[in-house]
Design an enzyme around this catalytic site. Structure first.
Site, PDB file in Angstrom:
ATOM      1  CG  ASN A   1      57.902  87.628-137.389  1.00  0.00           C
ATOM      2  OD1 ASN A   1      56.869  87.095-137.005  1.00  0.00           O
ATOM      3  ND2 ASN A   1      58.685  87.093-138.319  1.00  0.00           N
TER       4      ASN A   1
ATOM      5  CG  HIS B   1      59.498  92.947-142.596  1.00  0.00           C
ATOM      6  ND1 HIS B   1      60.357  93.474-141.657  1.00  0.00           N
ATOM      7  CD2 HIS B   1      59.521  91.604-142.405  1.00  0.00           C
ATOM      8  CE1 HIS B   1      60.872  92.500-140.937  1.00  0.00           C
ATOM      9  NE2 HIS B   1      60.373  91.344-141.367  1.00  0.00           N
TER      10      HIS B   1
HETATM   11  P1  AMP Z   1      61.765  88.888-140.018  1.00  0.00           P
HETATM   12  O1  AMP Z   1      62.495  87.694-139.481  1.00  0.00           O
HETATM   13  O2  AMP Z   1      60.293  88.883-139.753  1.00  0.00           O
HETATM   14  O3  AMP Z   1      62.436  90.180-139.611  1.00  0.00           O
HETATM   15  O4  AMP Z   1      61.854  88.759-141.584  1.00  0.00           O
HETATM   16  C1  AMP Z   1      62.931  89.216-142.334  1.00  0.00           C
HETATM   17  C2  AMP Z   1      62.788  88.597-143.696  1.00  0.00           C
HETATM   18  O5  AMP Z   1      63.578  89.330-144.589  1.00  0.00           O
HETATM   19  C3  AMP Z   1      63.232  87.138-143.772  1.00  0.00           C
HETATM   20  O6  AMP Z   1      62.146  86.328-144.234  1.00  0.00           O
HETATM   21  C4  AMP Z   1      64.390  87.179-144.771  1.00  0.00           C
HETATM   22  O7  AMP Z   1      64.438  86.041-145.600  1.00  0.00           O
HETATM   23  C5  AMP Z   1      64.080  88.443-145.557  1.00  0.00           C
HETATM   24  N1  AMP Z   1      65.227  89.098-146.155  1.00  0.00           N
HETATM   25  C6  AMP Z   1      66.386  89.451-145.540  1.00  0.00           C
HETATM   26  N2  AMP Z   1      67.198  90.052-146.424  1.00  0.00           N
HETATM   27  C7  AMP Z   1      66.543  90.087-147.611  1.00  0.00           C
HETATM   28  C8  AMP Z   1      66.860  90.588-148.915  1.00  0.00           C
HETATM   29  N3  AMP Z   1      68.023  91.183-149.183  1.00  0.00           N
HETATM   30  N4  AMP Z   1      65.943  90.442-149.902  1.00  0.00           N
HETATM   31  C9  AMP Z   1      64.757  89.834-149.648  1.00  0.00           C
HETATM   32  N5  AMP Z   1      64.399  89.362-148.435  1.00  0.00           N
HETATM   33  C10 AMP Z   1      65.280  89.480-147.438  1.00  0.00           C
END
Ligand code: AMP
Ligand code: ZN
Length: 113
Positions: free
Chosen positions: A86, A99
């Site tokens: 995203n 990511h």
């Molecule tokens: P996005 O919305 O594409 O920016 O994705 C961010 C992702 O990071 C989401 O799927 C969250 O669940 C994940 N996320 C946020 N904080 C953490 C964390 N501390 N450990 C693992 N995943 C995380």
């Protein structure tokens, strides 16, 4: 970047469920999985999003995909998987560190939107 949560995860300063750590790439399980298998693959260096990929840093993107390919084998994803990044607010990005989501473990829908 000092206040970036994914920089801190990659540096081991915030705990995560690590699947891979090396070659400038870090992979860990998503804390809020959207599929039976859901992990994230990130460059350890801070890149804000896909919009910040340049000729100078793009080598790490191929490394990320090498790790995705390798983890697909070790995590048993032979039936397939989906990779999503995203980008920006319209793209639904909530964490401003590049990511790649890897989703698998069930038959995913063919449509995204
Ligand atoms: P996005 O919305 O594409 O920016 O994705 C961010 C992702 O990071 C989401 O799927 C969250 O669940 C994940 N996320 C946020 N904080 C953490 C964390 N501390 N450990 C693992 N995943 C995380
Ligand atoms: Zn970062």
């Amino acid at each position: 970047m000092s206040d970036c949560i994914f920089c801190k995860i990659a540096a081991g300063e915030i705990p995560s469920s690590c699947l891979y750590d090396g070659d400038g790439v870090y992979a860990f399980k998503d804390i809020n999985p959207q599929a039976p298998v859901h992990f994230l693959v990130i460059p350890k260096e801070h890149i804000g999003s896909a919009a910040e990929i340049t000729p100078e840093n793009s080598h790490i993107i191929s490394k990320c995909f090498e790790v995705i390919s390798s983890l697909a084998k070790t995590q048993g994803l032979e039936k397939g998987f989906r990779v999503i990044t995203n980008c920006g607010s319209d793209g639904g990005q909530t964490v401003p560190h590049l990511h790649f989501h890897v989703l698998a473990g069930k038959k995913l829908g063919e449509r995204l939107v």
